[in-house]
Design an enzyme around this catalytic site. Structure first.
Site, PDB file in Angstrom:
ATOM      1  CG  HIS A   1      -3.821  -4.254   1.234  1.00 16.32           C
ATOM      2  ND1 HIS A   1      -4.119  -4.224  -0.301  1.00 16.32           N
ATOM      3  CD2 HIS A   1      -4.029  -4.017   2.461  1.00 16.32           C
ATOM      4  CE1 HIS A   1      -5.054  -3.749  -0.001  1.00 16.32           C
ATOM      5  NE2 HIS A   1      -5.274  -3.652   1.592  1.00 16.32           N
TER       6      HIS A   1
ATOM      7  CG  HIS B   1      -8.166  -5.563   4.796  1.00 16.98           C
ATOM      8  ND1 HIS B   1      -9.037  -4.857   4.160  1.00 16.98           N
ATOM      9  CD2 HIS B   1      -6.910  -4.343   4.220  1.00 16.98           C
ATOM     10  CE1 HIS B   1      -8.821  -3.745   3.098  1.00 16.98           C
ATOM     11  NE2 HIS B   1      -7.810  -4.046   3.439  1.00 16.98           N
TER      12      HIS B   1
ATOM     13  CG  LEU C   1      -5.529   3.458   5.458  1.00 18.27           C
ATOM     14  CD1 LEU C   1      -4.394   3.305   5.748  1.00 18.27           C
ATOM     15  CD2 LEU C   1      -6.195   4.590   5.600  1.00 18.27           C
TER      16      LEU C   1
ATOM     17  CD  GLN D   1      -2.915  -0.555   2.586  1.00 24.61           C
ATOM     18  OE1 GLN D   1      -2.522  -1.455   3.053  1.00 24.61           O
ATOM     19  NE2 GLN D   1      -3.944  -0.152   2.273  1.00 24.61           N
TER      20      GLN D   1
END
Length: 157
Positions: free
Chosen positions: A134, A130, A89, A51
């Site tokens: 990713h 979660h 996010l 991320q």
């Protein structure tokens, strides 16, 4: 330490699979420290290295009491089920209803290279799943049973 830019889903980068961390060095520790600052700045629960544009198998989760740093995490077990609202996010302004395990146990290395086991329930279990997703290029929107608008989310409060 620094605040890193959050990668959004617009360019497909988040769909790439992250690579195993072979060596925990100064660059790895700086990345983790920057991820901590970035997560705090954005008031998030979890953040994966992908991320912030780094394809390494690292994520952090804020449990409310502490921030757990997980390097090369592996989910060992998952029990029960929960259905709840989930956001990310990297996908600002969108929320979805997902089904996740109620309790999750994860094994990972810490910043010192020591292998540890962590268990979390509820929101922490959800965050473990979660963020681990990713690392494999998966997003919560892939498993959401429905997506909610901002107005629908506001009405839940």
């Amino acid at each position: 330490m620094a605040i890193r830019r959050i990668v959004t889903d617009a360019d497909g980068f988040l769909r790439k699979k992250s690579k195993h961390v072979d060596k925990i060095d100064a660059r790895t520790l700086k990345l983790i420290d920057d991820m901590r600052d970035t997560l705090a700045k954005h008031n998030g629960v979890g953040l994966a290295a992908v991320q912030v544009g780094i394809l390494k198998r690292i994520f952090i989760v804020n449990t409310g009491d502490e921030t757990i740093e997980l390097i090369n995490p592996e989910i060992l077990s998952a029990e029960g089920e929960q259905e709840d609202l989930e956001g990310c996010l990297s996908i600002p302004g969108k929320w979805g209803i997902t089904h996740r395990p109620m309790k999750v146990t994860v094994r990972a290395e810490d910043r010192n290279g020591e292998v540890k086991t962590y268990s979390g329930e509820g929101l922490v279990a959800r965050a473990f799943c979660h963020e681990n997703d990713h690392l494999d290029g998966k997003l919560y929107i892939d498993i959401a049973t429905s997506m909610l608008t901002q107005e629908e989310v506001d009405a839940l409060d």
